[in-house]
Design a protein around this motif. Structure first.
Motif, PDB file in Angstrom:
ATOM      1  N   VAL A 144     -14.981   2.903  -1.128  1.00 49.15           N
ATOM      2  CA  VAL A 144     -13.549   3.467  -1.170  1.00 49.15           C
ATOM      3  C   VAL A 144     -12.608   2.261  -1.987  1.00 49.15           C
ATOM      4  O   VAL A 144     -12.687   1.046  -1.524  1.00 49.15           O
ATOM      5  CB  VAL A 144     -12.441   3.705   0.089  1.00 49.15           C
ATOM      6  CG1 VAL A 144     -11.333   3.954   0.028  1.00 49.15           C
ATOM      7  CG2 VAL A 144     -13.431   4.683   1.111  1.00 49.15           C
ATOM      8  N   VAL A 145     -12.052   2.684  -2.843  1.00 53.89           N
ATOM      9  CA  VAL A 145     -11.088   1.834  -3.461  1.00 53.89           C
ATOM     10  C   VAL A 145      -9.668   2.771  -3.818  1.00 53.89           C
ATOM     11  O   VAL A 145      -9.601   4.038  -3.610  1.00 53.89           O
ATOM     12  CB  VAL A 145     -11.648   1.579  -5.053  1.00 53.89           C
ATOM     13  CG1 VAL A 145     -12.934   0.551  -4.748  1.00 53.89           C
ATOM     14  CG2 VAL A 145     -11.832   2.478  -5.980  1.00 53.89           C
ATOM     15  N   ALA A 146      -8.756   2.043  -4.162  1.00 56.51           N
ATOM     16  CA  ALA A 146      -7.628   2.816  -4.726  1.00 56.51           C
ATOM     17  C   ALA A 146      -7.576   3.723  -5.702  1.00 56.51           C
ATOM     18  O   ALA A 146      -8.516   3.483  -6.554  1.00 56.51           O
ATOM     19  CB  ALA A 146      -6.426   1.637  -4.958  1.00 56.51           C
ATOM     20  N   ALA A 147      -6.807   4.611  -5.618  1.00 62.12           N
ATOM     21  CA  ALA A 147      -6.718   5.828  -6.638  1.00 62.12           C
ATOM     22  C   ALA A 147      -6.851   5.244  -8.059  1.00 62.12           C
ATOM     23  O   ALA A 147      -7.253   5.856  -9.274  1.00 62.12           O
ATOM     24  CB  ALA A 147      -6.020   6.905  -6.381  1.00 62.12           C
ATOM     25  N   ASP A 148      -5.780   4.161  -8.335  1.00 59.73           N
ATOM     26  CA  ASP A 148      -5.565   3.474  -9.679  1.00 59.73           C
ATOM     27  C   ASP A 148      -6.461   2.221 -10.013  1.00 59.73           C
ATOM     28  O   ASP A 148      -5.968   1.734 -10.664  1.00 59.73           O
ATOM     29  CB  ASP A 148      -4.173   3.126  -9.618  1.00 59.73           C
ATOM     30  CG  ASP A 148      -3.571   2.241  -8.456  1.00 59.73           C
ATOM     31  OD1 ASP A 148      -4.510   1.777  -7.798  1.00 59.73           O
ATOM     32  OD2 ASP A 148      -2.230   1.698  -8.524  1.00 59.73           O
ATOM     33  N   ASP A 149      -7.455   2.048  -9.106  1.00 56.84           N
ATOM     34  CA  ASP A 149      -8.461   1.097  -9.222  1.00 56.84           C
ATOM     35  C   ASP A 149      -9.053   1.147 -10.568  1.00 56.84           C
ATOM     36  O   ASP A 149      -9.135   2.356 -11.153  1.00 56.84           O
ATOM     37  CB  ASP A 149      -9.476   1.125  -8.357  1.00 56.84           C
ATOM     38  CG  ASP A 149     -10.367  -0.290  -8.321  1.00 56.84           C
ATOM     39  OD1 ASP A 149      -9.920  -1.034  -7.578  1.00 56.84           O
ATOM     40  OD2 ASP A 149     -11.291  -0.303  -9.186  1.00 56.84           O
ATOM     41  N   PRO A 150      -9.299   0.065 -11.256  1.00 54.49           N
ATOM     42  CA  PRO A 150      -9.963   0.002 -12.726  1.00 54.49           C
ATOM     43  C   PRO A 150     -11.212   0.717 -12.760  1.00 54.49           C
ATOM     44  O   PRO A 150     -11.604   1.349 -13.872  1.00 54.49           O
ATOM     45  CB  PRO A 150     -10.111  -1.234 -13.022  1.00 54.49           C
ATOM     46  CG  PRO A 150      -9.026  -1.985 -12.452  1.00 54.49           C
ATOM     47  CD  PRO A 150      -8.822  -1.468 -11.095  1.00 54.49           C
ATOM     48  N   LEU A 151     -11.989   0.910 -11.456  1.00 55.23           N
ATOM     49  CA  LEU A 151     -13.175   1.709 -11.580  1.00 55.23           C
ATOM     50  C   LEU A 151     -12.979   3.251 -11.748  1.00 55.23           C
ATOM     51  O   LEU A 151     -13.859   3.956 -12.446  1.00 55.23           O
ATOM     52  CB  LEU A 151     -13.613   1.377 -10.323  1.00 55.23           C
ATOM     53  CG  LEU A 151     -14.597   0.031  -9.825  1.00 55.23           C
ATOM     54  CD1 LEU A 151     -14.980   0.166  -8.265  1.00 55.23           C
ATOM     55  CD2 LEU A 151     -15.677  -0.194 -10.706  1.00 55.23           C
TER      56      LEU A 151
ATOM     57  N   GLY B 148      -5.195  -0.509  -2.076  1.00 55.87           N
ATOM     58  CA  GLY B 148      -5.459  -1.397  -2.895  1.00 55.87           C
ATOM     59  C   GLY B 148      -5.780  -3.011  -2.733  1.00 55.87           C
ATOM     60  O   GLY B 148      -5.775  -3.716  -3.610  1.00 55.87           O
ATOM     61  N   LEU B 149      -6.108  -3.150  -1.484  1.00 63.51           N
ATOM     62  CA  LEU B 149      -6.481  -4.458  -1.016  1.00 63.51           C
ATOM     63  C   LEU B 149      -7.988  -4.959  -1.069  1.00 63.51           C
ATOM     64  O   LEU B 149      -8.068  -6.047  -1.032  1.00 63.51           O
ATOM     65  CB  LEU B 149      -6.004  -4.544   0.480  1.00 63.51           C
ATOM     66  CG  LEU B 149      -4.514  -4.507   0.998  1.00 63.51           C
ATOM     67  CD1 LEU B 149      -4.533  -4.582   2.535  1.00 63.51           C
ATOM     68  CD2 LEU B 149      -3.871  -5.574   0.229  1.00 63.51           C
ATOM     69  N   GLY B 150      -8.670  -3.932  -1.454  1.00 58.56           N
ATOM     70  CA  GLY B 150      -9.946  -4.180  -2.088  1.00 58.56           C
ATOM     71  C   GLY B 150     -10.952  -3.233  -1.427  1.00 58.56           C
ATOM     72  O   GLY B 150     -10.366  -2.143  -1.044  1.00 58.56           O
ATOM     73  N   PRO B 151     -12.110  -3.091  -2.276  1.00 57.55           N
ATOM     74  CA  PRO B 151     -13.077  -1.874  -1.906  1.00 57.55           C
ATOM     75  C   PRO B 151     -13.755  -2.185  -0.302  1.00 57.55           C
ATOM     76  O   PRO B 151     -13.461  -3.268   0.205  1.00 57.55           O
ATOM     77  CB  PRO B 151     -14.265  -1.976  -2.830  1.00 57.55           C
ATOM     78  CG  PRO B 151     -14.226  -3.538  -3.191  1.00 57.55           C
ATOM     79  CD  PRO B 151     -12.728  -4.151  -3.007  1.00 57.55           C
ATOM     80  N   ALA B 152     -14.142  -0.940   0.154  1.00 56.23           N
ATOM     81  CA  ALA B 152     -14.502  -0.881   1.632  1.00 56.23           C
ATOM     82  C   ALA B 152     -15.731  -0.043   1.556  1.00 56.23           C
ATOM     83  O   ALA B 152     -15.787   0.886   0.869  1.00 56.23           O
ATOM     84  CB  ALA B 152     -13.458  -0.469   2.475  1.00 56.23           C
TER      85      ALA B 152
ATOM     86  N   PRO C 153     -10.498   2.138   5.462  1.00 55.23           N
ATOM     87  CA  PRO C 153     -10.223   2.882   4.490  1.00 55.23           C
ATOM     88  C   PRO C 153      -8.838   2.897   3.767  1.00 55.23           C
ATOM     89  O   PRO C 153      -8.468   3.031   2.758  1.00 55.23           O
ATOM     90  CB  PRO C 153     -10.723   4.404   4.777  1.00 55.23           C
ATOM     91  CG  PRO C 153     -10.593   4.372   6.199  1.00 55.23           C
ATOM     92  CD  PRO C 153     -10.952   3.100   6.648  1.00 55.23           C
ATOM     93  N   LEU C 154      -7.810   3.014   4.914  1.00 55.49           N
ATOM     94  CA  LEU C 154      -6.407   3.150   4.422  1.00 55.49           C
ATOM     95  C   LEU C 154      -6.014   1.660   3.677  1.00 55.49           C
ATOM     96  O   LEU C 154      -5.199   1.582   2.718  1.00 55.49           O
ATOM     97  CB  LEU C 154      -5.593   3.271   5.649  1.00 55.49           C
ATOM     98  CG  LEU C 154      -6.051   4.260   6.451  1.00 55.49           C
ATOM     99  CD1 LEU C 154      -4.981   4.437   7.859  1.00 55.49           C
ATOM    100  CD2 LEU C 154      -5.563   5.669   5.668  1.00 55.49           C
ATOM    101  N   LEU C 155      -6.572   0.598   4.315  1.00 52.79           N
ATOM    102  CA  LEU C 155      -6.452  -0.504   3.347  1.00 52.79           C
ATOM    103  C   LEU C 155      -6.839  -0.797   2.034  1.00 52.79           C
ATOM    104  O   LEU C 155      -6.259  -1.257   1.130  1.00 52.79           O
ATOM    105  CB  LEU C 155      -6.847  -1.826   4.277  1.00 52.79           C
ATOM    106  CG  LEU C 155      -6.067  -2.096   5.565  1.00 52.79           C
ATOM    107  CD1 LEU C 155      -6.554  -3.041   6.387  1.00 52.79           C
ATOM    108  CD2 LEU C 155      -4.544  -2.697   5.410  1.00 52.79           C
ATOM    109  N   ALA C 156      -8.097  -0.143   2.046  1.00 52.32           N
ATOM    110  CA  ALA C 156      -8.740  -0.069   0.671  1.00 52.32           C
ATOM    111  C   ALA C 156      -8.089   0.852  -0.213  1.00 52.32           C
ATOM    112  O   ALA C 156      -8.004   0.630  -1.469  1.00 52.32           O
ATOM    113  CB  ALA C 156     -10.100   0.511   1.006  1.00 52.32           C
ATOM    114  N   ALA C 157      -7.529   2.021   0.434  1.00 48.46           N
ATOM    115  CA  ALA C 157      -6.855   2.891  -0.617  1.00 48.46           C
ATOM    116  C   ALA C 157      -5.512   2.316  -1.018  1.00 48.46           C
ATOM    117  O   ALA C 157      -4.853   2.646  -2.041  1.00 48.46           O
ATOM    118  CB  ALA C 157      -6.638   4.244   0.058  1.00 48.46           C
TER     119      ALA C 157
END
Length: 302
Positions: A169-176, A237-241, A231-235
């Motif tokens: 899980v990463v943030a929706a706006d993550d560069p990935l 933008g604090l880092g992948p999980a 998963p909430l913290l990952a979403a």
């Protein structure tokens, strides 16, 4: 020969911390309680308790006996409960033990379905942070059924339920988001700082193992005590999980990526003894829900 009553007396003395309080709790005289403990000690070949001025302490023999005493009492209570169920009673309590992630993802729809079918039967849920703690609790008879990762070398009945899929899980706006087709090699994230689980959580051990297999040790941005927070913290933008896909709620606001190669874990229902009809019915419903309910085997986006 040791009796269930003697085991009950021993456990009560340990739990209350004194012979006086134990006698009051059991509604017996203190001399009668002491007599039964001495009889148990003679039968088992040595002292079980050290009497201190204001408390009691288990001897090494007592520490080895206590888990078996608790298990014997738990089995006796389940025997009485099974007899009541067989007699046609629709009330009672079913004790289910599990790990945190399974209580978040797999069990809620199962418990809802169970309540619809058996509204008079209460379910007591015992949750553990680690599969090893779950297995240890089942070994001492703390529940009727355990639901979690398949325990290695378990001697009682085991019923495989299905395979749990893990996702990154990463943030929706993550560069990935603009660089992947929906899957990702874990080692490509070796330079990122991850949202990790607190020590003692079984998912922390799992994540460390898969990172080691991928050839790196994960940097940690933050550790979360609560499995649901990861998963909430990952979403945010604090880092992948790395999380089980089935714990993610519908409409989850985050980018989900399939690890390549896949990361999976087999889940099972297991117990110490052959299940009584009510426990077997719960295991049947559990297996059916895992097979048929798409919310338990959540598809990954991408």
């Amino acid at each position: 020969m040791a009796t269930l009553r003697q085991f009950e007396y021993l456990v009560t003395v340990v739990d209350t911390g004194s012979f006086t309080r134990a006698a009051e709790s059991l509604h017996v005289t203190q001399p009668a309680l002491s007599h039964q403990i001495r009889a148990l000690e003679r039968d088992l070949g040595g002292p079980l308790l050290e009497r201190l001025p204001r408390s009691v302490r288990l001897t090494p023999l007592g520490r080895s006996v206590l888990p078996h005493a608790r298990a014997a009492l738990a089995d006796a209570e389940r025997l009485r409960s099974a007899a009541r169920r067989t007699a046609g009673l629709e009330s009672g309590e079913l004790e289910v033990a599990t790990v945190y992630s399974v209580s978040l993802g797999v069990l809620p729809p199962v418990l809802r379905g169970w309540r619809e079918r058996h509204p008079g039967v209460r379910v007591r849920l015992r949750e553990y942070p680690h599969a090893d703690e779950l297995q240890a609790a089942m070994s001492t008879g703390q529940a009727d059924l355990a639901v979690g990762p398949t325990p290695p070398g378990w001697e009682g009945p085991v019923r495989e339920l299905g395979t749990e899929e893990f996702v990154v899980v990463v943030a929706a706006d993550d560069p990935l988001a603009g660089e992947t087709s929906g899957s990702i090699a874990l080692d490509s994230l070796a330079g990122r700082a991850w949202v990790h689980y607190a020590p003692g959580n079984g998912l922390a051990d799992l994540f460390d193992r898969v990172c080691a297999r991928a050839g790196f040790q994960a940097q940690v941005a933050i550790r979360a005590e609560q499995t649901a927070a990861v998963p909430l913290l990952a979403a945010a933008g604090l880092g992948p999980a790395l999380v089980p896909a089935n714990i993610l709620p519908p409409g989850f606001d985050g980018l989900l990526l399939r690890p390549d190669p896949p990361i999976r874990r087999v889940l099972s229902a297991y117990g110490r003894i052959r299940p009584d009809p009510l426990t077997a019915a719960f295991a049947d419903l559990l297996a059916h829900q895992v097979r048929s309910n798409l919310s338990l085997l959540r598809p990954v986006q991408g």
